[in-house]
Design an enzyme around this catalytic site. Structure first.
Site, PDB file in Angstrom:
ATOM      1  N   THR A   1       0.835  -1.213   0.000  1.00 41.24           N
ATOM      2  CA  THR A   1       0.000   0.000   0.000  1.00 41.24           C
ATOM      3  C   THR A   1       0.863   1.254   0.000  1.00 41.24           C
ATOM      4  O   THR A   1       0.486   2.280  -0.567  1.00 41.24           O
ATOM      5  CB  THR A   1      -0.942   0.040   1.222  1.00 41.24           C
ATOM      6  OG1 THR A   1      -0.182   0.103   2.426  1.00 41.24           O
ATOM      7  CG2 THR A   1      -1.888  -1.156   1.234  1.00 41.24           C
TER       8      THR A   1
ATOM      9  N   ILE B   1      16.307  -6.199   7.826  1.00 40.93           N
ATOM     10  CA  ILE B   1      17.217  -5.200   8.405  1.00 40.93           C
ATOM     11  C   ILE B   1      18.481  -5.225   7.551  1.00 40.93           C
ATOM     12  O   ILE B   1      19.104  -6.285   7.396  1.00 40.93           O
ATOM     13  CB  ILE B   1      17.578  -5.529   9.871  1.00 40.93           C
ATOM     14  CG1 ILE B   1      16.311  -5.610  10.731  1.00 40.93           C
ATOM     15  CG2 ILE B   1      18.562  -4.493  10.437  1.00 40.93           C
ATOM     16  CD1 ILE B   1      15.570  -4.298  10.915  1.00 40.93           C
TER      17      ILE B   1
ATOM     18  N   ASN C   1      13.053   4.917   4.985  1.00 39.09           N
ATOM     19  CA  ASN C   1      12.131   3.911   5.510  1.00 39.09           C
ATOM     20  C   ASN C   1      10.921   4.613   6.112  1.00 39.09           C
ATOM     21  O   ASN C   1      11.043   5.714   6.671  1.00 39.09           O
ATOM     22  CB  ASN C   1      12.829   3.069   6.591  1.00 39.09           C
ATOM     23  CG  ASN C   1      11.909   1.986   7.145  1.00 39.09           C
ATOM     24  OD1 ASN C   1      11.321   1.217   6.389  1.00 39.09           O
ATOM     25  ND2 ASN C   1      11.751   1.955   8.466  1.00 39.09           N
TER      26      ASN C   1
ATOM     27  N   HIS D   1       8.104   4.234   8.991  1.00 37.64           N
ATOM     28  CA  HIS D   1       7.813   3.435  10.186  1.00 37.64           C
ATOM     29  C   HIS D   1       6.468   3.900  10.735  1.00 37.64           C
ATOM     30  O   HIS D   1       6.236   5.118  10.875  1.00 37.64           O
ATOM     31  CB  HIS D   1       8.921   3.597  11.232  1.00 37.64           C
ATOM     32  CG  HIS D   1       8.675   2.758  12.451  1.00 37.64           C
ATOM     33  ND1 HIS D   1       8.824   1.378  12.440  1.00 37.64           N
ATOM     34  CD2 HIS D   1       8.239   3.092  13.691  1.00 37.64           C
ATOM     35  CE1 HIS D   1       8.486   0.905  13.624  1.00 37.64           C
ATOM     36  NE2 HIS D   1       8.130   1.918  14.415  1.00 37.64           N
TER      37      HIS D   1
ATOM     38  N   GLU E   1      22.454   1.532   9.965  1.00 38.77           N
ATOM     39  CA  GLU E   1      22.544   0.112  10.359  1.00 38.77           C
ATOM     40  C   GLU E   1      21.754  -0.194  11.629  1.00 38.77           C
ATOM     41  O   GLU E   1      21.565  -1.345  11.994  1.00 38.77           O
ATOM     42  CB  GLU E   1      24.014  -0.299  10.552  1.00 38.77           C
ATOM     43  CG  GLU E   1      24.743   0.379  11.690  1.00 38.77           C
ATOM     44  CD  GLU E   1      25.093   1.848  11.403  1.00 38.77           C
ATOM     45  OE1 GLU E   1      25.555   2.512  12.349  1.00 38.77           O
ATOM     46  OE2 GLU E   1      24.879   2.320  10.263  1.00 38.77           O
TER      47      GLU E   1
ATOM     48  N   ASP F   1      15.447   1.365  12.527  1.00 34.86           N
ATOM     49  CA  ASP F   1      14.687   2.613  12.775  1.00 34.86           C
ATOM     50  C   ASP F   1      15.548   3.691  13.432  1.00 34.86           C
ATOM     51  O   ASP F   1      15.037   4.587  14.115  1.00 34.86           O
ATOM     52  CB  ASP F   1      13.458   2.324  13.668  1.00 34.86           C
ATOM     53  CG  ASP F   1      12.532   1.335  12.994  1.00 34.86           C
ATOM     54  OD1 ASP F   1      11.934   0.512  13.716  1.00 34.86           O
ATOM     55  OD2 ASP F   1      12.427   1.367  11.761  1.00 34.86           O
TER      56      ASP F   1
ATOM     57  N   ALA G   1      -1.273   9.174   7.482  1.00 37.40           N
ATOM     58  CA  ALA G   1       0.137   9.545   7.677  1.00 37.40           C
ATOM     59  C   ALA G   1       1.070   8.888   6.663  1.00 37.40           C
ATOM     60  O   ALA G   1       1.672   9.570   5.819  1.00 37.40           O
ATOM     61  CB  ALA G   1       0.578   9.202   9.094  1.00 37.40           C
ATOM     62  N   GLU G   2       1.141   7.556   6.674  1.00 34.38           N
ATOM     63  CA  GLU G   2       2.149   6.892   5.828  1.00 34.38           C
ATOM     64  C   GLU G   2       2.019   7.244   4.355  1.00 34.38           C
ATOM     65  O   GLU G   2       3.014   7.616   3.700  1.00 34.38           O
ATOM     66  CB  GLU G   2       2.032   5.371   5.978  1.00 34.38           C
ATOM     67  CG  GLU G   2       2.400   4.878   7.356  1.00 34.38           C
ATOM     68  CD  GLU G   2       2.292   3.383   7.471  1.00 34.38           C
ATOM     69  OE1 GLU G   2       2.782   2.688   6.573  1.00 34.38           O
ATOM     70  OE2 GLU G   2       1.716   2.904   8.451  1.00 34.38           O
TER      71      GLU G   2
HETATM   72  C1  GRF Z   1       2.418  -1.690   7.368  1.00 27.48           C
HETATM   73  O1  GRF Z   1       2.390  -2.089   8.723  1.00 27.48           O
HETATM   74  C2  GRF Z   1       3.017  -0.333   7.289  1.00 27.48           C
HETATM   75  O2  GRF Z   1       2.637   0.418   8.419  1.00 27.48           O
HETATM   76  C3  GRF Z   1       4.483  -0.590   7.329  1.00 27.48           C
HETATM   77  O3  GRF Z   1       4.646  -1.829   6.624  1.00 27.48           O
HETATM   78  C4  GRF Z   1       3.409  -2.568   6.659  1.00 27.48           C
HETATM   79  C5  GRF Z   1       2.925  -2.986   5.298  1.00 27.48           C
HETATM   80  O4  GRF Z   1       2.975  -1.912   4.436  1.00 27.48           O
HETATM   81  N1  GRF Z   1       5.213   0.470   6.732  1.00 27.48           N
HETATM   82  P1  GRF Z   1       2.623  -2.079   2.846  1.00 27.48           P
HETATM   83  O5  GRF Z   1       1.123  -2.131   2.753  1.00 27.48           O
HETATM   84  O6  GRF Z   1       3.255  -3.370   2.362  1.00 27.48           O
HETATM   85  O7  GRF Z   1       3.197  -0.862   2.211  1.00 27.48           O
END
Ligand code: GRF
Length: 202
Positions: free
Chosen positions: A15, A91, A106, A108, A146, A149, A178-179
């Site tokens: 997503t 990681i 990244n 988070h 490294e 987060d 947000a994301e």
């Molecule tokens: C979700 O938990 C998102 O918050 C985190 O990765 C997981 C899956 O994201 N960033 P996506 O739908 O594969 O982008």
């Protein structure tokens, strides 16, 4: 016009990748183009999203020998300028970070330094936030180093925790509010910096 070439590394439904694809389609990624999607396992939703968008894609299985070498080779082969980890569950080693010449971002699903680091991913992040009783959470886009987060924070956006929230409802709201907003914004900021550097070197 010069643009930076972006690789998106994924492990799941994609997503966040879709948010980048949609932003690009709306013309909001002025300085960058998604040139490659790397999936760390086969059969994930993110691959179908890349295919539908006509984006080059490669499956490089994270659990197999030489994963990082293969990813570095694919990034070089596709002349990638920056990488975005979007729902990526691995990681990356200090060696990988040192050997990839460009920035890595990244996303988070919490306000770092809360609910982050080893073991904090997916629904676990939101379960921890609810268990702690926070009234506000959100998402963070940060540079990757490294430390899980641990890199410098680039963007953050707060999201309210609502009465009755479950980890699932909270995750969905954090993604939507947000994301999926932050990641395209962050990609454009970094790509614009890359383009400026390329132009000044011409
Ligand atoms: C979700 O938990 C998102 O918050 C985190 O990765 C997981 C899956 O994201 N960033 P996506 O739908 O594969 O982008």
């Amino acid at each position: 016009m010069l643009t930076a070439r972006i690789a998106v590394v994924v492990s799941g439904g994609g997503t966040n990748l879709q948010a980048l694809i949609d932003a690009q389609a709306r013309g909001e990624l002025k300085s960058g183009q998604i040139a490659l999607v790397i999936a760390d396992k086969a059969g994930i939703g993110a691959i179908a999203r890349a295919e539908k968008a006509g984006i080059d894609r490669k499956v490089i299985v994270r659990k197999e020998e030489g994963f990082e070498e293969k990813v570095l080779a694919a990034l070089a082969e596709h002349r990638i300028d920056m990488a975005v980890l979007a729902g990526f569950l691995g990681i990356l080693s200090a060696d990988f970070i040192a050997r990839f010449p460009g920035p890595i971002l990244n996303i988070h699903p919490a306000l770092i330094p809360s609910f982050c680091g080893k073991g904090f991913y997916g629904l676990r992040v939101h379960r921890a936030a609810l268990d702690c009783g926070v009234k506000v959470t959100g998402a963070t886009v940060h540079y990757v180093n490294e430390v899980p987060d641990g890199g410098r924070i680039l963007l953050q956006k707060a999201v309210d925790v609502l009465p009755g929230d479950t980890p699932e409802t909270l995750q969905r709201r954090v993604m939507e509010e947000a994301e999926w907003i932050l990641l395209p914004q962050a990609a454009e900021i970094v790509c614009a910096q890359i383009v400026r550097e390329k132009e000044s070197n011409e």
